[in-house]
Design a protein around this motif. Sequence first.
Motif, short mmCIF file in Angstrom:
data_model
loop_
_atom_site.label_atom_id
_atom_site.label_comp_id
_atom_site.label_asym_id
_atom_site.label_seq_id
_atom_site.Cartn_x
_atom_site.Cartn_y
_atom_site.Cartn_z
N THR A 66 55.04 45.54 47.03
CA THR A 66 54.12 44.89 46.11
C THR A 66 52.70 45.10 46.63
OG1 THR A 66 53.64 42.85 44.90
CG2 THR A 66 54.12 42.63 47.26
N VAL A 67 51.73 44.90 45.76
CA VAL A 67 50.32 45.01 46.13
C VAL A 67 49.65 43.67 45.84
CG1 VAL A 67 48.12 46.15 45.62
CG2 VAL A 67 50.22 47.49 45.70
N PRO A 68 48.96 43.08 46.81
CA PRO A 68 48.31 41.80 46.58
C PRO A 68 47.22 41.90 45.52
CG PRO A 68 48.44 42.29 48.93
CD PRO A 68 48.81 43.54 48.19
N SER A 69 46.93 40.78 44.87
CA SER A 69 45.78 40.72 43.97
C SER A 69 44.52 40.88 44.81
CB SER A 69 45.75 39.39 43.23
OG SER A 69 45.50 38.33 44.16
N VAL A 70 43.40 41.12 44.14
CA VAL A 70 42.13 41.31 44.85
C VAL A 70 41.80 40.09 45.70
CG1 VAL A 70 39.65 41.63 44.56
CG2 VAL A 70 41.25 42.93 43.14
N LEU A 71 41.94 38.90 45.14
CA LEU A 71 41.62 37.66 45.85
C LEU A 71 42.45 37.53 47.12
CD1 LEU A 71 40.00 34.97 45.74
CD2 LEU A 71 42.02 33.97 44.64
#
Length: 201
Positions: A66-71
Motif C-alpha cells: 500500500t502507499v500512504p496518503s500524503v498526510l
Amino acid sequence: MLVRDVAVQVTGHDEIDRGTEATDLAVSLGLAIRTARKASRLTLSELARRTGLSQSFLSQAENGHTVPSVLNLHAIARALGTTAHELLSHTEDEVTLSRVDAGVVFEASPGATMRRCARRGGAMAANEITAGPGVAAESATEHPGEEFVYVLEGSLDVEVGAATYRLGAGDVVYYSATVRHRWFNSADVPCRFLITSTPPF
C-alpha cells in the motif's frame, strides 16, 4: 489515535502500465521507508507510536502492499527525520517528464488529489492539487523554506498567518513556509492549483 489512510490511485490509459507504475512506486517507497527506519534505529512499533499509524499498516507500506496518503507520508517522514519528497524521490535522472494523462495520484486531503510534477530528488518539490468544492487542506502546516501557490483553474483561498488571500486563475501567492498556512476551496466548483516548495518537505 490512528490516522485514516488510503491506497494510491493511478491515472492513465494503459491498464498494464498503470498497474506497473503503481506497483513500482509502492515497492520503492516501501524500501525507502524501511531503509530510513532502520537508519533511525526504530522498530515498527516505535514508528507506529510516533506517527499514530497502526503497526500493521506500516508493515504493509514497507512491504510495498500500500502507499500512504500524503498526510500520513509526511507524518512518517517527520518521525524518521527526513521528508516525504526524499522518500518519494526514487530517481536522480537529469530530466523527468510527467505527462498530464498518466502518473500516480495521491490523496492530498479528503476530496482533493495530488499529482507529483517531478519525481527526481532536488531543491524543490512541485505538486498539482485538484480540490473539489468546499474542500480544504486537512490541517494548517508550517515548515522550513518558501512556497508559492499558482491557481490554474477555479478560485482558491490561501491562509498565511492571520491573512487570507483569494486567488483566481493565474494568480500567485508567495510566502515564507515558516508561517502557518493552509488552502481551502470555498467555491462551488473544483479548483486546480500548483504548489511549489523549496526546500521540499
